[in-house]
Write an enzyme that holds these catalytic residues in place. Sequence first.
Site, short mmCIF file in Angstrom:
data_model
loop_
_atom_site.label_atom_id
_atom_site.label_comp_id
_atom_site.label_asym_id
_atom_site.label_seq_id
_atom_site.Cartn_x
_atom_site.Cartn_y
_atom_site.Cartn_z
N ASP A 17 6.54 74.81 17.05
CA ASP A 17 7.24 76.00 17.54
C ASP A 17 7.62 75.85 19.02
O ASP A 17 6.99 75.11 19.77
CB ASP A 17 6.33 77.23 17.34
CG ASP A 17 7.11 78.52 17.49
OD1 ASP A 17 8.32 78.52 17.23
OD2 ASP A 17 6.49 79.54 17.87
N GLY A 20 13.53 76.83 20.53
CA GLY A 20 14.57 77.71 21.06
C GLY A 20 14.32 78.06 22.52
O GLY A 20 15.22 77.97 23.36
N ARG A 21 13.07 78.42 22.82
CA ARG A 21 12.74 78.79 24.21
C ARG A 21 12.86 77.59 25.13
O ARG A 21 13.28 77.71 26.27
CB ARG A 21 11.32 79.38 24.27
CG ARG A 21 11.27 80.84 23.81
CD ARG A 21 9.87 81.29 23.53
NE ARG A 21 9.37 80.69 22.29
CZ ARG A 21 8.08 80.62 21.97
NH1 ARG A 21 7.18 81.07 22.81
NH2 ARG A 21 7.73 80.09 20.82
N HIS A 34 16.16 72.31 18.90
CA HIS A 34 15.89 71.75 17.58
C HIS A 34 16.22 70.25 17.56
O HIS A 34 15.50 69.45 16.97
CB HIS A 34 16.71 72.46 16.50
CG HIS A 34 16.35 73.92 16.35
ND1 HIS A 34 15.04 74.35 16.33
CD2 HIS A 34 17.11 75.02 16.19
CE1 HIS A 34 15.03 75.67 16.18
NE2 HIS A 34 16.28 76.10 16.10
N SER A 62 10.55 77.99 7.66
CA SER A 62 9.78 78.93 6.84
C SER A 62 10.70 79.77 5.97
O SER A 62 11.92 79.84 6.21
CB SER A 62 8.97 79.86 7.76
OG SER A 62 9.82 80.76 8.43
N THR A 63 10.11 80.45 4.98
CA THR A 63 10.92 81.35 4.14
C THR A 63 11.56 82.43 5.04
O THR A 63 12.68 82.87 4.80
CB THR A 63 10.06 82.03 3.05
OG1 THR A 63 8.81 82.43 3.62
CG2 THR A 63 9.76 81.10 1.91
N TRP A 66 15.04 81.91 7.04
CA TRP A 66 16.34 82.16 6.41
C TRP A 66 17.08 83.29 7.11
O TRP A 66 18.30 83.40 7.01
CB TRP A 66 16.18 82.51 4.93
CG TRP A 66 16.00 81.30 4.06
CD1 TRP A 66 14.87 80.91 3.42
CD2 TRP A 66 17.00 80.33 3.73
NE1 TRP A 66 15.09 79.74 2.73
CE2 TRP A 66 16.40 79.36 2.90
CE3 TRP A 66 18.35 80.16 4.08
CZ2 TRP A 66 17.09 78.26 2.40
CZ3 TRP A 66 19.04 79.06 3.57
CH2 TRP A 66 18.41 78.13 2.75
N LEU A 128 -0.62 57.30 5.05
CA LEU A 128 -0.58 58.71 5.48
C LEU A 128 0.21 59.57 4.49
O LEU A 128 1.29 59.18 4.04
CB LEU A 128 0.11 58.77 6.86
CG LEU A 128 0.33 60.16 7.44
CD1 LEU A 128 -0.99 60.73 7.97
CD2 LEU A 128 1.36 60.13 8.56
N ARG A 180 -0.70 74.79 16.77
CA ARG A 180 0.58 75.48 16.95
C ARG A 180 1.05 75.24 18.38
O ARG A 180 0.31 75.54 19.32
CB ARG A 180 0.49 76.98 16.69
CG ARG A 180 1.86 77.66 16.84
CD ARG A 180 1.84 79.15 16.53
NE ARG A 180 3.20 79.65 16.55
CZ ARG A 180 3.74 80.45 15.63
NH1 ARG A 180 3.02 80.87 14.63
NH2 ARG A 180 5.00 80.88 15.73
N ILE A 187 -0.14 82.64 12.74
CA ILE A 187 -0.09 81.67 11.64
C ILE A 187 1.30 81.62 10.99
O ILE A 187 1.68 80.60 10.40
CB ILE A 187 -1.17 82.04 10.57
CG1 ILE A 187 -2.58 82.10 11.21
CG2 ILE A 187 -1.16 81.09 9.39
CD1 ILE A 187 -3.08 80.81 11.84
C1 IPE Z 1 7.11 79.30 12.50
O1 IPE Z 1 7.79 79.54 13.67
C2 IPE Z 1 7.93 78.44 11.57
C3 IPE Z 1 8.19 77.07 12.01
C4 IPE Z 1 7.75 76.50 13.09
C5 IPE Z 1 9.01 76.32 11.12
P1 IPE Z 1 8.62 80.89 13.89
O2 IPE Z 1 9.21 80.80 15.24
O3 IPE Z 1 9.56 81.11 12.78
O4 IPE Z 1 7.50 81.99 13.82
P2 IPE Z 1 7.47 83.45 14.41
O5 IPE Z 1 8.75 84.11 13.96
O6 IPE Z 1 7.41 83.34 15.89
O7 IPE Z 1 6.24 84.05 13.84
C1 IPE Z 2 10.52 76.26 15.87
O1 IPE Z 2 11.12 76.64 17.07
C2 IPE Z 2 11.49 75.71 14.87
C3 IPE Z 2 11.74 76.60 13.75
C4 IPE Z 2 11.18 77.74 13.53
C5 IPE Z 2 12.73 76.16 12.80
P1 IPE Z 2 11.80 78.06 17.25
O2 IPE Z 2 13.23 77.96 16.87
O3 IPE Z 2 11.05 79.10 16.55
O4 IPE Z 2 11.70 78.24 18.80
P2 IPE Z 2 11.24 79.54 19.59
O5 IPE Z 2 9.89 79.91 19.03
O6 IPE Z 2 12.25 80.59 19.32
O7 IPE Z 2 11.18 79.11 21.00
MG MG Z 3 9.45 80.23 17.08
#
Ligand code: IPE
Ligand code: IPE
Ligand code: MG
Length: 255
Positions: A17, A20-21, A34, A62-63, A66, A128, A180, A187
């Site tokens: 995670d 984006g930030r 990404h 994740s689901t 979408w 692995l 994480r 989670i």
């Molecule tokens: C969890 O991250 C899913 C993945 C890393 C693929 P999210 O960014 O989607 O989770 P939330 O929305 O902060 O809980």
């Molecule tokens: C995790 O990074 C990748 C996916 C969920 C696909 P994010 O895109 O959630 O990045 P943040 O959490 O918004 O920074």
């Molecule tokens: Mg995120």
Amino acid sequence: MTQNEICGPRHVAIIMDGNGRWAQERKHPRVWGHIRGSQIVSQIVEQADDCGVKALTLYAFSTENWSRPVTEVKVLFTLLRKFLKKERKRILANNISFKVIGDISDLPAATQKLILDLEEETKDFEGLKLTFAFGYGGRKEIIDSINKFIKENPGKELEESKLNSLLYRPEIGDVDLLIRTGGDKRISNYLLWQIAYAELWFTKTKWPDFTREEFKNILLEVSKRERRFGMVSTTDCLENSRKQADENLKIIRKN
Ligand code: IPE
Ligand code: IPE
Ligand code: MG
């Protein structure tokens, strides 16, 4: 690093995670994060292998993801396809057994084929166990597994061990360590059943900045933790603690 073959983190799961930030902090669109994030995946896979981790499960989509803007979702699909094409050779050369867990039916047909071919080619590999959670939701995995059971065994009661065997990739077993990145402590619907007794590690490092070094240090730190699995105290590992629990149950039932 020397791994304790039985007691070290055998199955490591990572919520990758913060992409984006990471990009936004640099005044770039989220998808930059990404792209950068996808580039470090192979280094982490390599480090896991080097440290004796037996199974690595990476949360890629994740689901709930979408619900993101369609352009971002498309970039994530493209990055998965590129990863599969680029890393195929390395996966084969390193005896890595690859699988995707989750619903991939809405991915482009060509990407689905890449996934299915690689799964087929590597299904008997003994290195692995690398799993990508894509289109994955922990609740959906549990519900799918229960529904499978109900269909095959109408009117019967479901046992824990049976549910274990019906999960998307049963052979990877429980998660020993969940990491994480990105600073949030939640989670997000990941491997809900398998993390029942996982050690948890949250790091502020955003995924694109996560390094082999930090990963190695986490593995080292976690292997020093005492995992008690409900007992008072033990230096034993899970295998022994389960045996002990079985013995105790036998004694108690006898008396
Ligand atoms: C969890 O991250 C899913 C993945 C890393 C693929 P999210 O960014 O989607 O989770 P939330 O929305 O902060 O809980
Ligand atoms: C995790 O990074 C990748 C996916 C969920 C696909 P994010 O895109 O959630 O990045 P943040 O959490 O918004 O920074
Ligand atoms: Mg995120």
